[in-house]
Every structure is written in structure tokens, then in C-alpha cells.
Enzyme design. Structure first.
Site, PDB file in Angstrom:
ATOM      1  N   VAL A   1       0.757  -0.884   0.068  1.00  0.00           N
ATOM      2  CA  VAL A   1       0.146  -0.203   0.283  1.00  0.00           C
ATOM      3  C   VAL A   1       1.164   1.250   0.088  1.00  0.00           C
ATOM      4  O   VAL A   1       0.297   2.141  -0.333  1.00  0.00           O
ATOM      5  CB  VAL A   1      -1.148   0.283   1.320  1.00  0.00           C
TER       6      VAL A   1
ATOM      7  N   ARG B   1     -12.787   5.842  -5.956  1.00  0.00           N
ATOM      8  CA  ARG B   1     -13.014   7.598  -6.132  1.00  0.00           C
ATOM      9  C   ARG B   1     -13.859   7.689  -7.289  1.00  0.00           C
ATOM     10  O   ARG B   1     -15.082   8.458  -6.839  1.00  0.00           O
ATOM     11  CB  ARG B   1     -11.530   8.197  -5.122  1.00  0.00           C
TER      12      ARG B   1
ATOM     13  N   HIS C   1      -0.061   5.374 -10.326  1.00  0.00           N
ATOM     14  CA  HIS C   1      -0.692   5.614  -8.897  1.00  0.00           C
ATOM     15  C   HIS C   1      -0.116   6.897  -8.515  1.00  0.00           C
ATOM     16  O   HIS C   1       0.587   7.817  -8.004  1.00  0.00           O
ATOM     17  CB  HIS C   1      -0.420   4.604  -7.423  1.00  0.00           C
TER      18      HIS C   1
HETATM   19  N1  LIG Z   1      -1.391   3.682  -2.166  1.00  0.00           N
HETATM   20  C1  LIG Z   1      -2.115   4.353  -1.460  1.00  0.00           C
HETATM   21  O1  LIG Z   1      -3.466   4.504  -2.547  1.00  0.00           O
HETATM   22  C2  LIG Z   1      -2.285   4.835  -0.658  1.00  0.00           C
HETATM   23  C3  LIG Z   1      -3.436   5.785   0.312  1.00  0.00           C
HETATM   24  C4  LIG Z   1      -3.034   6.135   1.569  1.00  0.00           C
HETATM   25  C5  LIG Z   1      -1.963   5.748   2.010  1.00  0.00           C
HETATM   26  N2  LIG Z   1      -0.720   5.335   0.977  1.00  0.00           N
HETATM   27  C6  LIG Z   1       0.270   4.980   2.070  1.00  0.00           C
HETATM   28  O2  LIG Z   1      -0.109   3.779   2.915  1.00  0.00           O
HETATM   29  C7  LIG Z   1       1.627   4.537   3.820  1.00  0.00           C
HETATM   30  C8  LIG Z   1       0.969   4.248   5.092  1.00  0.00           C
HETATM   31  O3  LIG Z   1       0.314   4.664   5.407  1.00  0.00           O
HETATM   32  P1  LIG Z   1      -0.315   5.854   6.743  1.00  0.00           P
HETATM   33  O4  LIG Z   1      -1.642   6.999   7.122  1.00  0.00           O
HETATM   34  O5  LIG Z   1      -0.696   4.399   7.120  1.00  0.00           O
HETATM   35  O6  LIG Z   1       0.394   5.998   7.187  1.00  0.00           O
HETATM   36  P2  LIG Z   1       0.336   6.139   9.326  1.00  0.00           P
HETATM   37  O7  LIG Z   1       1.658   6.905   9.579  1.00  0.00           O
HETATM   38  O8  LIG Z   1      -0.087   6.429  10.206  1.00  0.00           O
HETATM   39  O9  LIG Z   1       1.624   4.881   9.338  1.00  0.00           O
HETATM   40  C9  LIG Z   1       2.963   3.989   9.350  1.00  0.00           C
HETATM   41  C10 LIG Z   1       2.958   3.060  10.222  1.00  0.00           C
HETATM   42  O10 LIG Z   1       3.889   2.249   9.827  1.00  0.00           O
HETATM   43  C11 LIG Z   1       5.073   2.295  10.940  1.00  0.00           C
HETATM   44  N3  LIG Z   1       6.220   2.209  10.370  1.00  0.00           N
HETATM   45  C12 LIG Z   1       7.254   2.439   9.539  1.00  0.00           C
HETATM   46  N4  LIG Z   1       8.481   1.630   9.602  1.00  0.00           N
HETATM   47  C13 LIG Z   1       8.301   0.137   9.914  1.00  0.00           C
HETATM   48  C14 LIG Z   1       9.063  -0.739  10.091  1.00  0.00           C
HETATM   49  N5  LIG Z   1      10.034  -1.001   9.632  1.00  0.00           N
HETATM   50  N6  LIG Z   1       8.435  -1.744  10.116  1.00  0.00           N
HETATM   51  C15 LIG Z   1       6.596  -2.198  11.044  1.00  0.00           C
HETATM   52  N7  LIG Z   1       6.115  -0.014  10.887  1.00  0.00           N
HETATM   53  C16 LIG Z   1       6.474   0.277  10.360  1.00  0.00           C
HETATM   54  C17 LIG Z   1       5.183   3.080  11.625  1.00  0.00           C
HETATM   55  O11 LIG Z   1       5.512   3.573  12.496  1.00  0.00           O
HETATM   56  C18 LIG Z   1       3.297   3.623  11.192  1.00  0.00           C
HETATM   57  O12 LIG Z   1       2.783   3.341  12.629  1.00  0.00           O
HETATM   58  C19 LIG Z   1       2.162   5.556   3.353  1.00  0.00           C
HETATM   59  O13 LIG Z   1       2.900   5.380   2.621  1.00  0.00           O
HETATM   60  C20 LIG Z   1       1.186   6.440   2.740  1.00  0.00           C
HETATM   61  O14 LIG Z   1       1.561   6.902   1.770  1.00  0.00           O
HETATM   62  C21 LIG Z   1      -0.929   4.775   0.418  1.00  0.00           C
END
Ligand SMILES: NC(=O)c1ccc[n+]([C@@H]2O[C@H](COP(=O)([O-])OP(=O)(O)OC[C@H]3O[C@@H](n4cnc5c(N)ncnc54)[C@H](O)[C@@H]3O)[C@@H](O)[C@H]2O)c1
Length: 310
Positions: free
Chosen positions: A119, A152, A176
């Protein structure tokens, strides 16, 4: 009979929402893992405590320890930095590639037979990273973006037309990013072509809103979306677990399809018990293929950056 085991890496916004959705859908036992002490444990406990109300019997466990994730059937990677206002998805590459690399090494070690749904952004580049580092068969590594972008577009269309979201079906392709490729020709409302129901200008306006759907939420919340992305990732997991043969737009490995020449990029695909079972090749017209080619060129540039870093 063995229960399915789903590991969700990252207990932040997307990861926790995905765990909650998967639990309420009773997809399997869930392990939530994060590097922040207490975070995964706390969120998992909270979700588990909702079980008597929502009536699901599966285990939801939070941990810092990869050993607890061993032999997962599906791993959803949400660990990574999210966008803040003013940032593009590509700005996340340098940091997230290292996180996804480290996590992918652990997945290969503890769950070598798993399917991986990525993701993290920039999505297509992170899927490529996970595939490269795990070395898993290409049908077993995929990314969630099209499910969100399509959702969306469908939600904007349903609201504009005053119809049920159930009736609107669409296909979205490409990377994306802002150059994603919505396809109005392949969008319908209960079988009625969208182009019979809405004028060109209105369709163009809703496509633009879909392209900017991510940043619209970032500007409202100060961070990126999570409920809809989590729902998209769980939909893909469900398709695999239940062998549903769901047709879903997702980031999948294309060899010769769409002239992509061996890249992970957003395409309509059939998801079932073997992961990505088939890429559906639409007969794109010249303008659609040109948009896809442009988006693919961007995906290739980011993959080249991954190659420099991993
Ligand atoms: N593909 C899509 O359509 C889409 C949509 C929304 C968000 N995203 C992406 O998803 C990712 C997560 O977004 P979010 O809003 O949940 O972020 P967030 O900051 O709320 O959560 C990310 C979590 O990952 C944890 N983390 C970091 N490094 C780690 C590791 N090595 N091992 C385990 N956990 C680890 C952090 O501690 C944090 O709790 C981002 O990269 C965001 O850009 C993608």
C-alpha cells in the site's frame, strides 16, 4: 481446518483501519506489527475488544516481533511515511524504499509462501521493491491503488448521478499518481455506458477530481486517506482468500501486456487463490494508450530510482 493468517505491517492509519475491516469481515486471524512500542499491541487489543459487539471470532494480535507473523497467508504492507500537504507521492521514495526493503526481507524470512499486497507510496515503485527484495513469484506481489482510485471515481459518479454506488463500475489504469488513467469508455451504470448518461465536460471534471482525490484529503486532514485505502487493500486480500476471481484494478506485473515490457503498473486483473491470475487486456484506443504510455514512463523512472537504491 487451518484459519487464514493475515499480517498487516504498520499499525498507523491505513494498517489499523485495514485490520478493523478485515476483522469485521472475518477474513482470518490478524497480526498487526509496527516498530513503535505499544502501538500495534494497543490497536489490536482495541479491535479485539470490539469482537463481542461486532461478533467476530478471529484473533487480532499486535506485536513488535516478526516471529509472531510466521507462516502468514497474506501480508499487507502499510509501513511507510504518508504525504503531508505540499508533498507528492514521489517525495516519499527515498525513505519508504528503505522501510519496504527491510520489511520485505522479514516477509521472505518468516512467510515465504505468502501473497504480498503493498500500500505504501509511491505505490508502483514500492511494489517493485517488495518483488525485488522478496524474490517471490510475480503473481504473488501486487499493489493497492486502482481499487482506491476506482472507488473514488465510482463514488463521485454515483453521487453526481444520484444512483447506488453498487451500480457504478469502472476501470482505472496506469501508475498511482496524477497521471493515472481513468477510462470513461469502460465505465458503466448497471450496464448503461457512462457516456450515455453524462456529458463530456462533467466526466472530465470528475476525472480531474479523481486524479486529485489523494491531495484533496491530504489538504483536509494534513495526512493521507486511510479508510478507503484500507478497504481497497482488504478487498484484494478477500479476493485471494476466497478465490473470488474478482476483477480489480491493481498494480500487477505486466510482461508484454499493454506494451509495458516487464513492469509493475496499474491494470485490470483477476485476483484469486493464485494471486494475480490474469491481466485483462482492454482494446485501448490511441488516446487511451498514449495516456497509459505516459503514466508507464513515469513508473519506469521511479523503478530505475529503486534500482539505484536497492
Ligand atoms: N496506495 C494508496 O492508495 C495509498 C493510500 C493511502 C496511503 N498510502 C500510503 O500508505 C502508507 C501508510 O500510510 P498511513 O497513513 O497508514 O501512515 P502512518 O504514518 O499512519 O502509519 C505508518 C506506520 O508504519 C510504521 N512503520 C514505519 N516503519 C516500519 C517498519 N520498518 N516496520 C513496521 N512498521 C513500520 C510507523 O511506525 C507507522 O505506525 C504511506 O506510505 C502512504 O503514503 C497509500
Amino acid at each position: 481446518m487451518k484459519r487464514n493468517k493475515i499480517t498487516i505491517v504498520g499499525a498507523g492509519n491505513v494498517g489499523a483501519a485495514a485490520a478493523q475491516i478485515a476483522a469485521t469481515m472475518e477474513l482470518g486471524d490478524i497480526v498487526l506489527i509496527d516498530i513503535v512500542k505499544g502501538l500495534a499491541e494497543g490497536k489490536a487489543l482495541d479491535i479485539a475488544e470490539a469482537a463481542p459487539v461486532r461478533l467476530y471470532d478471529f484473533n487480532v494480535q499486535g506485536t513488535l516481533d516478526w516471529a509472531q507473523t510466521a507462516a502468514s497467508d497474506i501480508v499487507i504492507i502499510t509501513s511507510g511515511l504518508a504525504r503531508r500537504p505540499g508533498m507528492s507521492r514521489d517525495d516519499l521514495l527515498a525513505k519508504n524504499v528503505q522501510i519496504v526493503k527491510q520489511v520485505s526481507e522479514k516477509i521472505a524470512e518468516y512467510s515465504p509462501e505468502s501473497f504480498v499486497i503493498v500500500v505504501c507510496n509511491p505505490l508502483d515503485a514500492m511494489v517493485y521493491t517488495a518483488a525485488k527484495v522478496t524474490g517471490f513469484p510475480k503473481n504473488k506481489v501486487m499493489g493497492m491503488a486502482g481499487a482506491l482510485d476506482s472507488a473514488r471515481f465510482c463514488s463521485f459518479l454515483a453521487s453526481e448521478l444520484g444512483v447506488s454506488v453498487e451500480d457504478v463500475k469502472c476501470v482505472l489504469m496506469g501508475g498511482h499518481g496524477d497521471d493515472m488513467v481513468p477510462l470513461p469508455r469502460f465505465t458503466s451504470v448497471s450496464g448503461i455506458p457512462l457516456t450515455d448518461l453524462l456529458g463530456e465536460d462533467k466526466i472530465a471534471e470528475l476525472i480531474e477530481r479523481t486524479r486529485n482525490g489523494g491531495i484533496e484529503i491530504v489538504n483536509l486532514l494534513g495526512t493521507s486517506a486511510f479508510y478507503a485505502p484500507a478497504a481497497g487493500a482488504v478487498k484484494m486480500a478477500e479476493a485471494i482468500i476466497k478465490d473470488k476471481k474478482t476483477v480489480v484494478s491493481c498494480c500487477a506485473y505486466c510482461d508484454n501486456e499493454y506494451g509495458s515490457g516487464g513492469h509493475f503498473v496499474g491494470v485490470p486483473a483477476v485476483l484469486g487463490k493464485n494471486g494475480v491470475e490474469k491481466i485483462i487486456e482492454l482494446d485501448l484506443n490511441k488516446a487511451e494508450q498514449a495516456q497509459f504510455d505516459q503514466s508507464l514512463a513515469h513508473v519506469k523512472q521511479l523503478a530505475a530510482k529503486v534500482d539505484e537504491l536497492v
